[in-house]
Design an enzyme around this catalytic site. Structure first.
Site, PDB file in Angstrom:
ATOM      1  CG  PHE A   1      -0.201   0.332   2.543  1.00 49.17           C
ATOM      2  CD1 PHE A   1      -0.006   1.800   2.827  1.00 49.17           C
ATOM      3  CD2 PHE A   1       0.395  -0.550   3.418  1.00 49.17           C
ATOM      4  CE1 PHE A   1       0.491   2.135   4.038  1.00 49.17           C
ATOM      5  CE2 PHE A   1       0.756  -0.339   4.516  1.00 49.17           C
ATOM      6  CZ  PHE A   1       1.084   1.179   4.924  1.00 49.17           C
TER       7      PHE A   1
ATOM      8  CE  LYS B   1      -3.029  -8.415  -4.459  1.00 49.06           C
ATOM      9  NZ  LYS B   1      -3.477  -7.428  -3.606  1.00 49.06           N
TER      10      LYS B   1
ATOM     11  CD  GLU C   1      -5.581  -6.019   0.233  1.00 46.68           C
ATOM     12  OE1 GLU C   1      -4.471  -5.768  -0.565  1.00 46.68           O
ATOM     13  OE2 GLU C   1      -5.496  -6.802   1.248  1.00 46.68           O
TER      14      GLU C   1
ATOM     15  CB  SER D   1       4.891  -7.213   5.629  1.00 48.10           C
ATOM     16  OG  SER D   1       4.062  -8.345   5.139  1.00 48.10           O
TER      17      SER D   1
ATOM     18  CB  CYS E   1      10.241  -0.107   2.464  1.00 48.26           C
ATOM     19  SG  CYS E   1      10.900   0.345   0.818  1.00 48.26           S
TER      20      CYS E   1
ATOM     21  CD  GLU F   1       8.366  -2.798   8.155  1.00 47.14           C
ATOM     22  OE1 GLU F   1       7.805  -3.865   7.893  1.00 47.14           O
ATOM     23  OE2 GLU F   1       8.886  -2.166   7.338  1.00 47.14           O
TER      24      GLU F   1
HETATM   25  P1  NAD Z   1       1.763  -6.514   2.985  1.00 46.14           P
HETATM   26  O1  NAD Z   1       2.627  -7.566   3.104  1.00 46.14           O
HETATM   27  O2  NAD Z   1       0.663  -6.738   4.175  1.00 46.14           O
HETATM   28  O3  NAD Z   1       0.902  -6.722   1.637  1.00 46.14           O
HETATM   29  C1  NAD Z   1       1.550  -6.547   0.479  1.00 46.14           C
HETATM   30  C2  NAD Z   1       0.663  -7.434  -0.833  1.00 46.14           C
HETATM   31  O4  NAD Z   1       0.862  -8.605  -0.408  1.00 46.14           O
HETATM   32  C3  NAD Z   1      -0.379  -6.649  -0.782  1.00 46.14           C
HETATM   33  O5  NAD Z   1      -0.741  -6.897  -2.260  1.00 46.14           O
HETATM   34  C4  NAD Z   1      -1.483  -7.657  -0.133  1.00 46.14           C
HETATM   35  O6  NAD Z   1      -2.951  -7.829  -0.928  1.00 46.14           O
HETATM   36  C5  NAD Z   1      -0.634  -9.122  -0.305  1.00 46.14           C
HETATM   37  N1  NAD Z   1      -0.948  -9.984   0.891  1.00 46.14           N
HETATM   38  C6  NAD Z   1      -1.125  -9.453   2.308  1.00 46.14           C
HETATM   39  N2  NAD Z   1      -1.451 -10.490   2.980  1.00 46.14           N
HETATM   40  C7  NAD Z   1      -1.237 -11.734   2.022  1.00 46.14           C
HETATM   41  C8  NAD Z   1      -1.466 -13.037   2.320  1.00 46.14           C
HETATM   42  N3  NAD Z   1      -1.763 -13.582   3.762  1.00 46.14           N
HETATM   43  N4  NAD Z   1      -1.175 -13.871   1.149  1.00 46.14           N
HETATM   44  C9  NAD Z   1      -0.954 -13.518   0.279  1.00 46.14           C
HETATM   45  N5  NAD Z   1      -1.046 -12.180  -0.342  1.00 46.14           N
HETATM   46  C10 NAD Z   1      -1.043 -11.172   0.796  1.00 46.14           C
HETATM   47  O7  NAD Z   1       2.288  -5.274   3.186  1.00 46.14           O
HETATM   48  P2  NAD Z   1       1.761  -3.778   3.251  1.00 46.14           P
HETATM   49  O8  NAD Z   1       1.151  -3.573   4.557  1.00 46.14           O
HETATM   50  O9  NAD Z   1       0.955  -3.369   2.042  1.00 46.14           O
HETATM   51  O10 NAD Z   1       3.058  -2.801   2.801  1.00 46.14           O
HETATM   52  C11 NAD Z   1       3.806  -2.571   3.898  1.00 46.14           C
HETATM   53  C12 NAD Z   1       5.198  -3.492   3.907  1.00 46.14           C
HETATM   54  O11 NAD Z   1       5.576  -3.235   2.869  1.00 46.14           O
HETATM   55  C13 NAD Z   1       6.156  -3.076   5.104  1.00 46.14           C
HETATM   56  O12 NAD Z   1       6.532  -4.157   5.680  1.00 46.14           O
HETATM   57  C14 NAD Z   1       7.188  -2.407   4.187  1.00 46.14           C
HETATM   58  O13 NAD Z   1       8.681  -2.453   4.775  1.00 46.14           O
HETATM   59  C15 NAD Z   1       7.133  -3.390   3.050  1.00 46.14           C
HETATM   60  N6  NAD Z   1       7.967  -2.866   1.844  1.00 46.14           N
HETATM   61  C16 NAD Z   1       8.991  -2.907   1.535  1.00 46.14           C
HETATM   62  C17 NAD Z   1       9.553  -2.360   0.484  1.00 46.14           C
HETATM   63  C18 NAD Z   1      10.933  -3.038   0.014  1.00 46.14           C
HETATM   64  O14 NAD Z   1      11.370  -2.515  -1.029  1.00 46.14           O
HETATM   65  N7  NAD Z   1      11.772  -3.902   0.753  1.00 46.14           N
HETATM   66  C19 NAD Z   1       9.139  -1.526  -0.308  1.00 46.14           C
HETATM   67  C20 NAD Z   1       7.709  -1.100   0.047  1.00 46.14           C
HETATM   68  C21 NAD Z   1       7.046  -1.446   1.247  1.00 46.14           C
END
Ligand code: NAD
Length: 503
Positions: free
Chosen positions: A157, A181, A184, A234, A289, A388
């Protein structure tokens, strides 16, 4: 009042075969304006069957797109670049309305995403291979890089435009069809991007958006027509995506979470360090991030640094991201805001010194706002340090020496970014050499590499071998083929069972 019942709640569509397609599953998820707390849209959550149908249209489009000339691909990318540039204000407003970050920050995210499109316009040059004439007598050898077919991106997000652009610009330039994808939580930006790709002349089906949650993601991970998956999110989900995707034989790059440390040496310019750390800790409400969430103060610099950070906070304005003059917007959801607030309490209980308490700051009551928090005397076993938090909470850890600070950073299981603040070139050089982190800043707080390098952390911040975008992105979205060729005179042909030699 149940705001979901309000007439202003927009139903969102998927983007399949070059146009909007309404969701067919009965499942939806609310999209909020984090500055008001109101539901503004309902995003459809695709069923496995819908994802499968969308991927099939991508497969159909990929065959033709793969054969398009490099100059045609570059022309589409140039047109896309112009459209993104011309319409970035509209796109920034969409980001702010669903993510909450301030408009200037949203514009910055678009600008950093745009860099990747500009990089990908150079695809004719980027895909040039090598050619060795006369590798053996009468034999020439050369290599080409070919697209994989249909590749998918699953995005977080916190950068609803930049992260999709990290992926899709190179994937499409390399001749693949790309299925996105998006998160959401802020899905509208992906539909705007889809519209711009269409206007830029990209054939229908080459860029697809399917909204969804775990069901959609699992369908992508298991689908035989998906050749590769790029993920950013994450760490627990990144690990899961990597394990399930690779178990299914796919190429996977999965970028995870972070806990980025700033090491501040006693000789640092404290004002410069404080400006940088405040900007990088609280920008986008800490939902980056590459946010600096831990300042490691070495020796006597600690008191001065904490005071310098503290004195900068009262002048920063927390409010709706769309309002001019706002420095920091709300968090993404109410639950996340409450979770972050919970960490502040846990830190205080564990013995951290609450220098500034964001929970007590005067912030707008509607929406998902939380003020800026500064914690001092944080120690490595506290949850504010181990986890985090992804919110506007900065922890200061005091250490006695450079070595102690370096060891602390190297013992963390996250290793996305880090920065050192010093005037000592020798200390900085040692830090660059010995720190076990993927992206390093020297007096630079958020060292996100420019688009012609590649982005990625180490350890639990990245699963897979390939970093994202730049040259590694081009490699990820293509596979190499080496061709050995000769045109002998058939009259000289003989049977020879020996292993072919080059000399
Ligand atoms: P998230 O992991 O909750 O979601 C990321 C994606 O995974 C979304 O599209 C979500 O719909 C999907 N997802 C969530 N739960 C899932 C599951 N159980 N099974 C399958 N798919 C699933 O992350 P977020 O809250 O949207 O974003 C924040 C996180 O992203 C933080 O941890 C941040 O550090 C990380 N991030 C990392 C970088 C990097 O470059 N390393 C960059 C941006 C964000």
């Amino acid at each position: 009042m149940n705001d979901i019942a309000s007439a202003s709640v927009r139903p969102l569509d998927h983007w399949i075969s070059g146009g909007p397609v309404a969701g067919a599953s009965s499942r939806t998820s609310p999209v909020y304006d984090p500055a008001t707390g109101q539901t503004t849209a309902l995003v459809p959550l695709a069923s496995a069957a819908e994802v499968d149908a969308a991927i099939k249209t991508a497969v159909a489009a990929a065959g033709e797109w793969r054969q398009s000339s490099l100059s045609r691909r570059a022309a589409v990318l140039f047109a896309f670049r112009e459209l993104l540039h011309a319409r970035s204000d509209e796109l920034a407003a969409i980001i702010t309305a669903e993510h909450g970050k301030v408009l200037a920050d949203a514009a910055g995210e678009i600008a950093r995403g745009l860099e990747n499109v500009e990089f990908a316009t150079g695809i004719p040059q980027l895909l040039k291979g090598g050619y060795s004439e006369q590798a053996a007598t009468g034999v020439d050898v050369y290599n080409v890089r070919q697209p994989l077919g249909v590749v998918a991106g699953i995005t977080p997000f916190n950068f609803p435009v930049m992260v999709p652009l990290w992926m899709c610009a190179n994937a499409i330039a390399c001749g693949n069809a790309f299925v996105l994808k998006p998160s959401e939580k802020d899905p509208s930006a992906s539909l705007f991007i889809a519209q711009l790709w269409k206007e830029a002349g990209l054939p229908d089906g080459v860029f697809t958006v399917v909204h969804g949650d775990k069901e959609a993601v699992d369908t992508i991970l298991d689908h035989e027509d998906i050749a590769a998956v790029s993920f950013v999110g994450s760490t627990p989900i990144a690990r899961y995506i990597y394990e399930r995707g690779t178990a299914n034989g796919k190429r996977v790059q999965a970028l995870g979470g972070a806990k980025n440390h700033a090491l501040v040496l006693p000789d640092a310019d404290v004002n410069l360090a404080a400006d940088s750390i405040v900007s990088a800790a609280y920008g986008a409400a800490g939902e980056r991030c590459m946010a600096l969430s831990v300042a490691v103060a070495v020796g006597e610099v600690g008191d001065e640094l904490v005071s310098a950070i503290q004195e900068r906070l009262p002048s920063l304005k927390v409010g709706p991201g769309s309002e001019p003059g706002t420095d920091m917007g709300p968090l993404i959801t109410r639950e996340h805001r409450d979770r972050v607030a919970g960490y502040i309490g846990a830190g205080a209980e564990a013995g951290a010194k609450v220098v500034v308490d964001g929970r007590e700051q005067d912030v707008p009551q509607d929406g998902f706002f939380l003020g800026m928090t500064l914690l001092d005397e944080v120690t490595p076993e506290m949850t504010v340090y181990t986890d985090e938090i992804f919110g506007p909470v900065l922890s200061v850890v005091r250490v006695a020496t450079f070595d102690e600070g370096l060891a602390l950073i190297n013992s963390n299981h996250y290793a996305n970014g880090t920065a050192i603040f010093t005037r000592d070139g020798g200390a900085a050089r040692r830090f660059k050499n010995e720190v076990e982190v993927g992206m390093v800043g020297v007096n630079v707080p958020i060292p996100v590499p420019v688009a012609y390098y590649s982005f990625g952390g180490w350890k639990d911040s990245l699963f897979g071998d390939t970093h994202m975008y730049g040259p590694e992105g081009v490699n990820f979205y293509t596979r190499g083929k080496v061709i050995t060729e000769r045109w002998p005179d058939p009259a000289t042909s003989t049977v020879d069972l020996g292993f072919p030699r080059t000399r």
